[in-house]
Design an enzyme around this catalytic site. Sequence first.
Site, mmCIF file in Angstrom:
data_model
loop_
_atom_site.group_PDB
_atom_site.id
_atom_site.type_symbol
_atom_site.label_atom_id
_atom_site.label_comp_id
_atom_site.label_asym_id
_atom_site.label_seq_id
_atom_site.Cartn_x
_atom_site.Cartn_y
_atom_site.Cartn_z
ATOM 1 N N ALA A 133 50.434 -10.776 -8.520
ATOM 2 C CA ALA A 133 51.008 -9.431 -8.461
ATOM 3 C C ALA A 133 51.694 -9.135 -9.782
ATOM 4 O O ALA A 133 52.117 -10.047 -10.493
ATOM 5 C CB ALA A 133 52.017 -9.328 -7.308
ATOM 6 N N VAL A 140 53.682 -12.385 -11.206
ATOM 7 C CA VAL A 140 53.739 -13.631 -10.451
ATOM 8 C C VAL A 140 52.400 -14.347 -10.533
ATOM 9 O O VAL A 140 51.345 -13.739 -10.334
ATOM 10 C CB VAL A 140 54.103 -13.343 -8.974
ATOM 11 C CG1 VAL A 140 54.074 -14.624 -8.158
ATOM 12 C CG2 VAL A 140 55.468 -12.684 -8.886
ATOM 13 N N LYS A 154 57.309 -16.617 -11.302
ATOM 14 C CA LYS A 154 57.583 -15.253 -11.734
ATOM 15 C C LYS A 154 57.983 -15.285 -13.207
ATOM 16 O O LYS A 154 58.933 -15.976 -13.575
ATOM 17 C CB LYS A 154 58.697 -14.650 -10.882
ATOM 18 C CG LYS A 154 58.947 -13.170 -11.099
ATOM 19 C CD LYS A 154 59.983 -12.675 -10.090
ATOM 20 C CE LYS A 154 60.256 -11.195 -10.232
ATOM 21 N NZ LYS A 154 61.239 -10.727 -9.227
ATOM 22 N N ASP A 289 65.386 -4.217 -1.409
ATOM 23 C CA ASP A 289 64.047 -3.673 -1.626
ATOM 24 C C ASP A 289 63.046 -4.346 -0.681
ATOM 25 O O ASP A 289 62.131 -5.046 -1.125
ATOM 26 C CB ASP A 289 63.636 -3.901 -3.089
ATOM 27 C CG ASP A 289 62.350 -3.182 -3.450
ATOM 28 O OD1 ASP A 289 62.034 -2.176 -2.793
ATOM 29 O OD2 ASP A 289 61.664 -3.619 -4.399
#
Length: 560
Positions: A133, A140, A154, A289
């Site tokens: 992603a 990542v 990450k 989030d």
Amino acid sequence: MWPLVRQARYLGRYRQIAQVFWQYGFGYLLDQLGLTTLLSMPRRIMRRPAPDPISGPERLRLALTDLGPTFVKLGQMLSTRPDLLPPAWIEELNKLQDTVPPFPADVAIATIEAELHRPIDTLFRCFEREPLAAASLGQVHGAELPDGTPVVVKVQRPDIQQLVVIDLAILSELAALAQQNTAFGEQYDLVELVWEFGVTLRAELDYRREGRNAERFRANFAGNPHVCIPRVFWSHTSTRVLTTERIAGIKITDIAGMDAAGMDRKRLARHSLELILQEIFVDGFFQGDPHPGNLFALPGEVIGAVDFGQAIALDREMTGDLLLLLVALLERDADGALRALQRLGVLTQRELSPALRRDMRRFVDHVVDRSLAELSAREMGEELLTLLQRHRLRLPAPLALLLKAIIMMEGIGVQIDPQLDVFGIARPYAMRALAQLNSPDAQLRRALRELEEMRGIVSALPGQMSTLVQRLNEGEIRIQTREIEMRRLAAALSQAGARIALGLIVLAATLGLAGLAIAAAIGGWEGWPVIILAAGALIALISAGATLFISIARGSGGSS
């Protein structure tokens, strides 16, 4: 006024921002801010053809995407502020979550090696070059540690730190200009909004902080078998690299995948909602989030959660005020709801207009007319936000994020199970939190805190009264009166101050006795310590009360 614009290193970025907004049909904003002339934009830019016939919200999303990570994060932040933007704009900005292209794997590997000071081959047994992603600040990659443990790595985008510093400086100046020159800026404190955004964004750039957030969530959910938080591998983590346990699950919105795996969607929906309820009402620490890309369905109807760059702490006072707001709404108490909003920092006493009271009564009546099974957090939130927008009230940033998190998790739960009883599941959490709020220990803590605040007020009163009298005598406060009247006024003020101080002492002692009585009755306190404390408070109450009565009696006699 424009120190940054005069520096060539920022001037180029200013022009780039101006050109992108002009390209997407927001030239009128540049004119309002006075940037068109200041930046000496070329005529070929000024004569650019009209933008494609797409909506304003979509043009804004595309413009923010073109301007890069800082502006993408700005759009994501604005998507959490339904008190600032209409629903159509919020919906479009929500699409910014998954629209950032990745950067080359070689750059990611170079960053990892520079941060961890070891070759990639010694750090990982295998490293997937294709990212899993890509986000606005980083991307990542899948990998395996030397012992075979599956992990995700990450990696922060190259040069992102420097770009964020420049962009935040520019946004601060643009916010100041917009606040001076636009109607929107007059309505909202844009400078404060950009400052809050900057604080949050700088914190997200430190992946060690995100790792600490993840560990705190993992500890909070250690006793919950229905939630899985990945481990952090600190040996493979730095400011710009974060390595965590890899969670193999089904994306929370993949209904077909969950059905194929034979998962119980009703249980899964309940567990997803209970996740946010525990964060709010039990832990006071929630994921800011929680969008679908960060949540996974694992075997056994377990919810896997990742990405803790945004985490918000709620203090007990804020949680209590939220509960008071909920209770006021359910009891059709419009004034109580307004008092709770005051305590939450949404409005001030000066903003309590008759029109606001009228609209709140209508809102409360509309909510109570329906059963709990018919209520929706999204619907209630949108109606409340419409009310706040009508009266130009602004939610504090933590509350805005909390509201979005609740609405997001409710939406996920209802998507998994359309029959999900949101308020039925939430009721036990709210009731337990309310019971804790009214427990003897909590009552005693509040009483002690109020006593401490009153002690400070009482201690400050003599000095404040002395200063006031001194300023009166020195003529700093001008009152047209004779000298003898001035002396009478000073004496009256001193006497009033003394009475106020005594009155506060009486009130403090009364509150102390009340708190002690509650604690003794409910908590089962007994023995000599309680008797001594009660006797001391009672003596103080009687002494102060008698002194206050004598002072008032003498004052009345003298005045007659």
